[in-house]
Each structure stands twice: as structure tokens, then as C-alpha cells.
Design an enzyme around this catalytic site. Structure first.
Site, PDB file in Angstrom:
ATOM      1  N   ARG A 187      20.534   0.499 -21.715  1.00 38.96           N
ATOM      2  CA  ARG A 187      21.438   1.262 -22.308  1.00 38.96           C
ATOM      3  C   ARG A 187      21.764   0.957 -23.872  1.00 38.96           C
ATOM      4  O   ARG A 187      21.877   1.664 -24.863  1.00 38.96           O
ATOM      5  CB  ARG A 187      22.392   1.948 -21.742  1.00 38.96           C
ATOM      6  CG  ARG A 187      23.453   2.781 -22.325  1.00 38.96           C
ATOM      7  CD  ARG A 187      24.168   3.670 -21.574  1.00 38.96           C
ATOM      8  NE  ARG A 187      24.914   2.784 -20.483  1.00 38.96           N
ATOM      9  CZ  ARG A 187      25.870   1.948 -20.804  1.00 38.96           C
ATOM     10  NH1 ARG A 187      26.507   1.810 -22.028  1.00 38.96           N
ATOM     11  NH2 ARG A 187      26.571   1.085 -19.698  1.00 38.96           N
ATOM     12  N   TYR A 226      18.421  26.962 -34.914  1.00 35.80           N
ATOM     13  CA  TYR A 226      17.545  27.042 -33.351  1.00 35.80           C
ATOM     14  C   TYR A 226      18.606  27.316 -32.599  1.00 35.80           C
ATOM     15  O   TYR A 226      19.718  27.104 -32.454  1.00 35.80           O
ATOM     16  CB  TYR A 226      17.179  25.464 -33.184  1.00 35.80           C
ATOM     17  CG  TYR A 226      16.806  25.212 -31.849  1.00 35.80           C
ATOM     18  CD1 TYR A 226      15.989  25.912 -31.230  1.00 35.80           C
ATOM     19  CD2 TYR A 226      17.465  24.200 -31.244  1.00 35.80           C
ATOM     20  CE1 TYR A 226      15.640  25.968 -29.778  1.00 35.80           C
ATOM     21  CE2 TYR A 226      16.987  23.791 -29.883  1.00 35.80           C
ATOM     22  CZ  TYR A 226      16.189  24.591 -28.962  1.00 35.80           C
ATOM     23  OH  TYR A 226      15.962  24.543 -27.780  1.00 35.80           O
ATOM     24  N   ASP A 261      19.280  18.859 -40.560  1.00 39.50           N
ATOM     25  CA  ASP A 261      18.154  19.015 -39.498  1.00 39.50           C
ATOM     26  C   ASP A 261      16.917  19.044 -40.021  1.00 39.50           C
ATOM     27  O   ASP A 261      16.632  20.159 -40.846  1.00 39.50           O
ATOM     28  CB  ASP A 261      18.368  20.310 -38.482  1.00 39.50           C
ATOM     29  CG  ASP A 261      17.311  20.203 -37.425  1.00 39.50           C
ATOM     30  OD1 ASP A 261      16.290  19.721 -37.585  1.00 39.50           O
ATOM     31  OD2 ASP A 261      17.950  20.843 -36.218  1.00 39.50           O
ATOM     32  N   LYS A 281       9.153  17.509 -31.817  1.00 40.05           N
ATOM     33  CA  LYS A 281       8.375  18.381 -32.695  1.00 40.05           C
ATOM     34  C   LYS A 281       7.339  17.475 -33.425  1.00 40.05           C
ATOM     35  O   LYS A 281       6.489  16.960 -32.728  1.00 40.05           O
ATOM     36  CB  LYS A 281       9.148  19.223 -33.395  1.00 40.05           C
ATOM     37  CG  LYS A 281      10.252  20.009 -32.824  1.00 40.05           C
ATOM     38  CD  LYS A 281       9.744  20.572 -31.437  1.00 40.05           C
ATOM     39  CE  LYS A 281      10.829  21.567 -30.933  1.00 40.05           C
ATOM     40  NZ  LYS A 281      12.261  21.022 -30.316  1.00 40.05           N
TER      41      LYS A 281
END
Length: 402
Positions: free
Chosen positions: A67, A119, A191, A216
Site C-alpha cells: 500500500r 462528469y 480534470d 479513459k
């Protein structure tokens, strides 16, 4: 700039900013020195181990726990920073995971200004998840700079914008919003999912954070869900790196290796997405069953000149208003044969969707109406298939709504 010169790119780029010189070289070679691995592999190995042997208690060689750090993830992060021309990049389990992590920078009572056209998942995150955390959220039309500055308060800590916006593809002046943010000493997050650092560099335009859904275009193969945050400021990087570990919103090593692979073809893919999309947009603009085409590369776009000023091109994203309403949209989308009716975007395949009842269904109806997210607004993600086949597919589907 990690070897990338974003000024001296291609001299002729259809009126856009020059393309970033050295981008493909950085994407292929940054953080990929075979000497990093004892076996000298050209392709970095996928390291799946969750833990790492230490020389002595609390004295690891490099890594201690998956992690907190992993060779596959760190390799991807170094490469992402290089293609952005930035200092630091951090990866997360999704784009929403990256954005959620930023909540850890703020306290109850802090104020965040958000662009109004976002979005649907991000809008939902700010509206519904942010509220019980005590965050005050204001949605503004970020193309109106006076409105942005008017909403700055003493407790404002961040401005969040998408550009181009999702799904109406408004273009926001990053440099101008950055001036407002710096004037009031608040963060600006952009973004940049729709354009990637190949076509737009938010940090170079004054943003503090460049945020991605790597799901994306950056991955581009519709097989991985992941997000990233890229920054230049060391103190900001240290805070987010701490949150990445403390909150644990991390991607798997395998997924990191997949995105790392995909970055090698990002330049080629973005070039083809761009070529196909502008050809499709021009066709759609002349079709009698299309009321309006939204594509920043078209002179008809309200922020066409701004798009040319701050970007090096546009991706495969197009939104269109067709004649009719929900029934006609359903008929059109159901008639497509090459385009796939599905959510998401940015993959090699072409997708089409109806934001009002799909990706943006969680946006309140009143806000959808204000933004123009109506039942006849179709969002297209133009892939890299043969453009003639894409145009023919759209043509035959549009003919069904006469």
C-alpha cells in the site's frame, strides 16, 4: 520538464498550440531503464508482492508494504510525471478515488468552487459525499470568470474545473482561473481526462493539480479503472502522498503495468482520435437531423479561439443535439452498429451514450436543464476505427429518426 519541450513542438498544428516535442520518447523510456532490474528486462516486471523483506527492523531496502509503495506503481507514476512535464504523480484506484483523496486536504467548513458542467460521478461526489463531511460546495459557470471570482469566500480552499467539460464540452480558460486562484491563495485542480497531457498541460497554465481518470484515454483499452493526480509543488505532493497511503485508495500492480503499457501508444492514439473526431464532427454539422454539434475544433464552438490558445488539439469527444426527444435518441442509439452503446470513453473503440439517463442521471434535473443536458443530447467517444465506417454508421442511424 523531464526532457519534454512543450514549446518547440510541431510548427503546423492546424492553428492549435504546438504538440509536445519528445512526448512519445518520454512515454516509452521514462522510468524504464533496464538497469533498474537485475535481469535487465526491457519491459518492467509486474511485482505483485504485498510485502518486502527488510534488512533489519524498520530498515527496508526500498519498499516495505504494497500500500505504501510498489515497483510497478512507482514506475507508472514516474512515467506519468514525465509525460506531463511535471515533478510528481500519484496513482489511485479510480478517477473518483483520486478526487476523494483530495477531501483529506480540507476541514469541515471549508469551501470548494466547482465548475457546473462535470462528469456525473464527480458532481455526485461533491454534492452528496462532500456535504456530510462539512464541505461547502458552490457550482458555477466557470466560463464566466466574474462569476468564479464572485463566489470566492474567506473559507474557499479549492477551485475544481473540467475543460473541456463533460458532456457539453465548454472550454474554460485555465490561465485566467489560475490568476483568480493565486490572487486568493487557493488551489486550482483541473480534470484533464478528456485531453491528456498530449493535448493540454494544466500545470503549465497555472493549475496546482492535474487530475485524471486513467481509465479513459491514458489507458485507452477499456480494461482498467484507475486515476491519477499530477503536481509540481513538493509540499502538496507530500500531503497527497501521505493521504494515498493513509486512505489506501491504491491500484493493483497489474493494473499499473497495463496503464504503463498503454502510455507507449498514447501519442499515436490521440492523433488518430483527433483526426477521426474532427472528420465526424464536420459530417454531423452538415446533417439535417443534427441540430447542433459541440466540438472545440469547430469554428462554431463558442470557445473555439480559446481552445486553439490553450490546447494542442482535441480528443475523440463530441456531443450533438439531434432532432426529437427521448424516443428519437433511443432509436438512434439502438440503431448504431459500429459505435457501441455504453458508458465511459477514451478507448480505441467508438462509444455512444445518452448522458441525461446514463452518465449524468445523478445530476439533479433542474441542473441538467440549466446545462442543456437534455434527452436529445448524445455524447460520442470517437475511436480509432476507419473513419469512413464511423461516418456511415452515424449516417444510417440518423436516418432512422426521420
Amino acid at each position: 520538464m523531464n526532457g519534454i519541450n512543450s514549446v518547440n513542438g510541431n510548427a503546423d498544428n492546424d492553428g492549435y498550440l504546438p504538440l509536445p516535442q519528445g512526448f512519445a520518447t518520454a512515454a516509452i523510456h521514462a522510468a524504464h531503464e533496464p538497469e533498474k532490474w537485475e535481469h535487465m528486462s526491457v519491459v518492467p516486471p509486474i511485482v505483485m508482492s504485498t510485502t518486502f523483506k527488510q534488512h533489519s527492523p524498520a530498515v527496508p531496502k526500498i519498499y516495505e508494504y504494497g500500500r505504501s509503495g510498489n515497483p510497478s506503481r512507482n514506475t507508472l507514476e514516474e512515467c506519468l510525471a514525465a509525460v506531463e512535464g511535471a515533478k510528481y504523480a500519484m496513482c489511485f484506484a479510480s478517477g473518483l478515488g483520486a478526487t476523494s483523496t483530495l477531501f483529506g486536504l480540507f476541514n469541515s467548513g471549508d469551501h470548494i468552487i466547482c465548475g457546473d458542467d462535470l462528469y456525473g460521478g464527480i458532481s455526485r461526489l461533491f454534492r452528496i459525499v462532500g456535504k456530510p463531511l462539512g464541505l461547502e460546495i458552490t457550482f458555477v459557470n466557470a466560463t464566466n470568470l466574474e462569476e468564479v471570482e464572485k463566489d470566492v469566500k474567506p473559507n474557499t480552499k479549492m477551485i475544481w474545473i473540467e475543460t473541456p467539460t463533460n458532456p457539453t464540452l465548454k472550454v474554460i480558460d485555465i490561465a485566467a482561473v489560475s490568476k483568480i486562484a493565486k490572487k486568493h491563495k487557493i488551489l486550482l485542480a483541473v480534470d484533464n481526462t478528456f485531453l491528456t497531457p498530449y493535448f493540454q498541460r494544466p500545470l503549465e497554465l497555472g493549475a496546482d493539480l492535474s487530475v485524471y481518470s486513467l481509465t479513459k484515454y491514458m489507458n485507452g483499452h477499456s480494461d482498467i479503472v484507475m486515476g491519477a493526480i499530477v503536481v509540481n509543488d513538493e509540499a502538496l505532493h507530500n500531503k497527497i502522498r501521505f493521504l494515498q497511503n493513509a486512505m489506501g485508495i491504491i491500484p493493483s500492480p497489474f493494473d499499473c503495468a497495463q496503464v504503463n503499457r498503454s502510455l507507449k501508444t498514447l501519442a499515436l492514439r490521440m492523433q488518430q482520435h483527433s483526426k477521426n473526431a474532427i472528420a465526424v464532427a464536420k459530417f454531423l454539422e452538415g446533417h439535417p437531423n443534427v441540430i447542433k454539434v459541440l466540438h472545440p475544433g469547430l469554428p462554431s464552438h463558442p470557445q473555439h479561439k480559446l481552445a486553439k490558445k490553450q490546447t494542442a488539439g482535441h480528443s475523440g469527444m463530441i456531443s450533438i443535439y439531434i432532432k426529437g426527444g427521448l424516443e428519437e435518441s433511443r432509436k438512434f442509439l439502438s440503431s448504431l452498429q459500429v459505435f457501441t452503446l455504453a458508458e465511459s470513453l477514451g478507448g480505441y473503440e467508438s462509444l455512444a451514450e445518452l448522458p441525461s439517463i446514463m452518465t449524468h442521471a445523478s445530476v439533479p434535473e433542474e441542473q441538467r436543464n440549466e446545462l442543456g443536458i437534455s434527452d436529445n443530447l448524445i455524447r460520442l467517444s470517437v475511436g480509432i476505427e476507419d473513419v469512413e465506417d464511423l461516418i456511415q454508421d452515424l449516417k444510417q442511424a440518423l436516418e432512422t429518426i426521420k
